[in-house]
Design a protein around this motif. Structure first.
Motif, short mmCIF file in Angstrom:
data_model
loop_
_atom_site.label_atom_id
_atom_site.label_comp_id
_atom_site.label_asym_id
_atom_site.label_seq_id
_atom_site.Cartn_x
_atom_site.Cartn_y
_atom_site.Cartn_z
N VAL A 154 0.93 -1.46 0.03
CA VAL A 154 0.22 0.21 -0.31
C VAL A 154 0.70 1.28 -0.15
O VAL A 154 1.10 1.14 1.26
CB VAL A 154 -1.29 0.11 2.03
N VAL A 155 1.18 2.31 -1.13
CA VAL A 155 1.91 3.00 -1.51
C VAL A 155 0.57 4.21 -0.87
O VAL A 155 -0.01 4.89 -1.11
CB VAL A 155 2.75 3.51 -3.12
N PRO A 156 0.98 4.96 0.40
CA PRO A 156 0.41 6.06 0.63
C PRO A 156 0.67 7.23 -0.72
O PRO A 156 1.59 8.28 -1.36
CB PRO A 156 1.20 6.85 2.02
N THR A 157 -0.49 7.22 -2.08
CA THR A 157 -0.91 8.31 -2.78
C THR A 157 -1.77 9.25 -2.40
O THR A 157 -1.92 10.49 -3.23
CB THR A 157 -0.89 7.73 -3.73
N LYS A 158 -2.21 8.92 -1.43
CA LYS A 158 -4.05 9.75 -1.53
C LYS A 158 -4.00 11.22 -1.42
O LYS A 158 -4.53 12.55 -2.01
CB LYS A 158 -4.86 9.97 -0.44
N PHE A 159 -2.76 12.21 -0.69
CA PHE A 159 -2.34 13.46 -0.75
C PHE A 159 -1.77 14.24 -2.15
O PHE A 159 -2.60 15.18 -2.20
CB PHE A 159 -1.34 13.69 0.46
N ALA A 160 -1.08 13.15 -2.75
CA ALA A 160 -0.31 13.60 -3.93
C ALA A 160 -2.01 13.43 -5.25
O ALA A 160 -2.34 14.47 -5.76
CB ALA A 160 0.76 12.54 -4.37
N GLU A 161 -2.73 13.16 -4.99
CA GLU A 161 -3.57 12.51 -6.03
C GLU A 161 -5.08 13.90 -5.44
O GLU A 161 -5.44 14.35 -6.35
CB GLU A 161 -4.71 11.77 -5.28
N GLU A 162 -4.89 14.34 -4.43
CA GLU A 162 -5.05 15.63 -3.84
C GLU A 162 -5.40 16.74 -4.36
O GLU A 162 -5.95 17.77 -4.80
CB GLU A 162 -6.10 15.46 -2.13
N MET A 163 -3.78 16.71 -4.11
CA MET A 163 -3.43 18.24 -4.29
C MET A 163 -2.61 18.32 -5.67
O MET A 163 -2.50 19.68 -5.69
CB MET A 163 -2.01 18.01 -3.01
N LEU A 164 -2.58 17.31 -6.74
CA LEU A 164 -1.18 17.29 -7.17
C LEU A 164 -2.41 16.55 -8.70
O LEU A 164 -2.41 15.51 -8.95
CB LEU A 164 -0.30 16.17 -7.26
N PRO A 165 -3.60 17.49 -8.89
CA PRO A 165 -4.82 17.23 -10.21
C PRO A 165 -4.20 17.06 -11.89
O PRO A 165 -4.76 16.13 -12.14
CB PRO A 165 -5.76 17.69 -10.09
N HIS A 166 -3.08 17.36 -11.79
CA HIS A 166 -2.36 17.82 -12.68
C HIS A 166 -2.42 16.44 -13.82
O HIS A 166 -2.01 14.68 -13.40
CB HIS A 166 -1.31 18.64 -12.78
N PRO A 167 -2.90 16.30 -15.02
CA PRO A 167 -2.83 15.00 -15.96
C PRO A 167 -1.71 13.70 -15.62
O PRO A 167 -1.16 12.85 -16.03
CB PRO A 167 -3.25 14.53 -17.00
N ALA A 168 -0.53 14.83 -15.38
CA ALA A 168 0.68 14.89 -16.17
C ALA A 168 1.84 13.97 -14.42
O ALA A 168 2.81 13.02 -14.99
CB ALA A 168 1.94 15.99 -16.61
N ALA A 169 0.56 14.34 -13.33
CA ALA A 169 1.62 13.26 -12.62
C ALA A 169 1.21 12.02 -11.63
O ALA A 169 2.22 11.43 -11.24
CB ALA A 169 0.85 14.08 -11.47
N PHE A 170 0.13 11.29 -12.63
CA PHE A 170 -0.10 10.26 -12.51
C PHE A 170 -0.13 9.54 -14.09
O PHE A 170 -0.92 10.05 -14.63
CB PHE A 170 -1.59 10.88 -11.94
N GLY A 171 -1.29 8.35 -13.64
CA GLY A 171 -0.57 7.47 -15.43
C GLY A 171 0.00 6.79 -16.04
O GLY A 171 1.20 7.38 -15.37
N PRO A 172 0.44 6.34 -16.28
CA PRO A 172 1.36 5.94 -17.56
C PRO A 172 2.09 7.01 -18.00
O PRO A 172 1.38 8.21 -18.72
CB PRO A 172 0.14 5.25 -19.28
N ALA A 173 3.13 6.86 -17.83
CA ALA A 173 4.32 7.57 -18.17
C ALA A 173 4.65 7.41 -20.21
O ALA A 173 3.53 6.64 -20.76
CB ALA A 173 5.87 6.83 -18.01
N ALA A 174 4.92 8.15 -20.82
CA ALA A 174 5.03 8.83 -22.36
C ALA A 174 5.39 7.03 -23.07
O ALA A 174 4.63 6.81 -23.80
CB ALA A 174 5.27 10.61 -22.36
N ARG A 175 6.28 6.38 -22.37
CA ARG A 175 7.18 6.09 -23.01
C ARG A 175 6.34 4.59 -22.73
O ARG A 175 6.08 3.66 -23.73
CB ARG A 175 8.57 5.19 -22.37
N ASP A 176 5.31 4.57 -21.16
CA ASP A 176 4.28 3.93 -21.60
C ASP A 176 3.24 3.74 -22.74
O ASP A 176 2.52 2.19 -23.15
CB ASP A 176 3.74 3.51 -20.21
N ALA A 177 2.71 4.45 -22.96
CA ALA A 177 1.41 5.05 -23.78
C ALA A 177 1.82 4.62 -24.96
O ALA A 177 1.30 4.53 -26.62
CB ALA A 177 1.25 6.06 -23.81
#
Length: 259
Positions: A154-177
């Motif tokens: 369980v990685v603590p990411t709730k703070f980042a998800e709430e405070m950094l909503p920019h799509p660049a901060a989450f999801g697959p990296a560009a190389r994965d897409a």
């Protein structure tokens, strides 16, 4: 002895799962110690004028962030556990922690306002807010230990998800897409770059350092949890002499697709 100083130390980092479980324990201990120290200060007869507003704000900030991570932890648990008894208790604890969040924020705003106006701090309000956070954290830890909840993945990411909503901060990296042969993503619209001084010093006798323990293994295990979030990583002071830490870091990065 001088002979022992030349021996190659065992510097293999602990496993990622063990590091994450230990991280949660350290987070609980740190939060508890900070609140307890602040409450002791607030119980002083002259606390309203003697305790700096910046100290109260730091304690409230840290408590709010950790309580938010606990809310995220219980939300993940509710997605994973089907036992009715555990779910019922987890929902109750999650709701209680969520109720503490606005209380901490309101107290922080009061502290900031009083400091800006050179007014005495509202000690009873600060004690009530921090005590509520302390009680919620204690109940959460008791529940987790009682039910032997596995925190290793369980990685603590709730703070980042709430405070950094920019799509660049989450999801697959560009190389994965990128798909094979697809040139459209050769120049992604967002390139996620991290530059960081990881301060991974080479092992040396204790008398040569200015600190007893700079927690290289713990910091390294926590750092690799975030590798997949970036396309380009530039590290400073990642020394590889007399240890396997840098080699291990490179091997983990390669598994995440970095070159």
């Amino acid at each position: 002895s001088l002979k022992r100083l030349g021996e190659r130390p065992d510097v293999r980092p602990e496993s990622e799962s063990a590091g994450m479980a230990r991280r949660w324990r350290l987070e609980f201990d740190t939060a508890s110690d900070l609140i307890e120290a602040t409450l002791r200060s607030l119980r002083h007869p002259e606390a309203a004028t003697a305790v700096p507003g910046s100290c109260l704000e730091h304690a409230l900030d840290h408590s709010w962030r950790f309580v938010l991570e606990l809310v995220g932890l219980f939300e993940r648990m509710l997605e994973s556990y089907s036992e009715s008894e555990i779910r019922t208790e987890a929902e109750r604890l999650r709701d209680g922690l969520e109720a503490v969040l606005p209380q901490l924020l309101e107290c922080k705003l009061t502290v900031q306002d009083n400091a800006a106006r050179s007014k005495m701090q509202d000690v009873p309000l600060a004690i009530d807010s921090l005590s509520a956070a302390q009680a919620g954290q204690a109940s959460a830890w008791k529940f987790l230990t009682k039910n032997a909840i596995d925190l290793s993945n369980v990685v603590p990411t709730k703070f980042a998800e709430e405070m950094l909503p920019h799509p660049a901060a989450f999801g697959p990296a560009a190389r994965d897409a990128c798909r094979e042969g697809d040139r459209s993503c050769a120049f992604p619209p967002v390139l996620r770059v991290l530059t960081y001084n990881i301060f991974l010093r080479a092992p040396a006798p204790q008398f040569t350092h200015n600190t007893d323990n700079d927690r290289k293994d713990e910091r390294l295990c926590r750092f690799v949890e975030h590798l997949a979030r970036y396309d380009l990583i530039c590290l400073q002071e990642a020394f590889g002499a007399f240890s396997q830490r840098r080699d291990w870091l490179v091997s983990v990065a390669k598994r995440f697709g970095l070159q």
